[in-house]
Design a protein around this motif. Sequence first.
Motif, short mmCIF file in Angstrom:
data_model
loop_
_atom_site.label_atom_id
_atom_site.label_comp_id
_atom_site.label_asym_id
_atom_site.label_seq_id
_atom_site.Cartn_x
_atom_site.Cartn_y
_atom_site.Cartn_z
N GLU A 12 0.86 -1.19 0.00
CA GLU A 12 0.00 0.00 0.00
C GLU A 12 0.89 1.24 0.00
OE1 GLU A 12 -3.95 0.73 2.40
OE2 GLU A 12 -2.20 1.02 3.70
N THR A 15 -2.17 5.96 1.36
CA THR A 15 -3.58 5.91 1.76
C THR A 15 -4.31 7.15 1.29
OG1 THR A 15 -2.90 6.79 3.91
CG2 THR A 15 -3.28 4.42 3.77
N GLY A 60 -3.19 -0.32 -2.49
CA GLY A 60 -3.98 -0.74 -1.33
C GLY A 60 -5.25 0.07 -1.29
#
Length: 431
Positions: A12, A15, A60
């Motif tokens: 990931e 975010t 992610g």
Amino acid sequence: MNCEFPARVVVEVTTRCNLACPSCVKHTQGWDLPDAHMAPEVFAALRPVIAQCQSLVLSGIGEPLLHPRLVEWVAQAKAWNPGVRVGFQSNGMLLTQKLARELVAAGVDQVAFSVDAQEDAVLGRLRPGATVEGIAQAFVHMRSAARSRGRQVRLGAELVLSQSNLAFVADAVDWCGRQGADFVILSHLIPYRKEDAAQSLYTAVSQRALDFARAALAEFVDQGLNMRRLDQVYYHPFPGPKERQWVAAVRAMLTAAQREGVEVPLSRVVRALEPEAVTRRNAVARVLGQVQQVAARHGMEVELPATAVQEPGACPFVATPTLAVAQDGSLSPCHFVWHSAVVYPEGQAVAVARRILGRLPADDPVAVWNSPQARRFRAQAQGSFARCFDCNVVPCNFVDGSPEPFVADCYGAEVPCGVCPWVGGGFACLG
């Protein structure tokens, strides 16, 4: 003890996202990561596992194209392991011609775009800020960049099925084929908000139990009997003469199921056999059949979800041993426990806590992968866990994370696989 390596590493890289999709896990109760990019030292610490893995997925919860080092990290991974298949999933809105050329030159092998509908009105409700033209341009940029470099880059799409877009899915897959997609992956909506439970088209009861009960109670189903009434009568302390016939039929069905080794969660099965539920499930199956035909016509690979829980379940993250790396460097054994969140299967809250096996850059990812804790998780995830979706009381306080965090299920397994949406076959990821 032999040293093992994950076959797939999912990283990931951020975010942060340029969209604000209402059904995203980031909006759920329990989400505990900031909007931030992965630090360079975290990615650098992954070298030992990337050097040995078969597949690297650089996405992610966030939008990977936002990370300023994405191109650099694709090239770095290829330098560490020339044979690794590098890809990522994207909403496509930020992909420019220049960035596409840089990614292809760096060595990216596959990219999947999020395509939940081929009409802006529907897509805009599901993914505010996304446009069909923007996704179309993303396909064009990647195809052009691959052609100019003389490279094969697999392009695909990931679609999330829900009540809101079911009528548009087959057309969306056809649209993807016309954009030159090589593959499509369909998954059901994971309800991260209670109101999303009604949008989910995944029947959270095992297909095996449904088939058994449907055959045994065919006369009641065919007569259009209110199946919830059947359930209520069975548990009534003083059923009437006619109702006693119903009780006898249900009791015979449950006895036969036990003899065959099939667990039938009566209350949940009869709800799933009500006319409205059967009609909806048939509609989903019909659309998936159309998708299969459309994909075949375009020569696309297609991965379809199950309409109901498949039993016995199989963990895709054990079948293809997967290490999940969160933006903050925490290492997890699968997607389900990658992030803390609350999910609502059938509208009932299940609090999922992150399972952190180690943290980068402090820990050696190879040592973490081979630790007793990680090995025990993978061993239990292969099948020694409770089959929660064949249980009348799911989610019980063993697995719902309330009032205390999950420790073990009623079998004593320390993995929450019994309520995992991936294990039942309704969900899939880029591999």
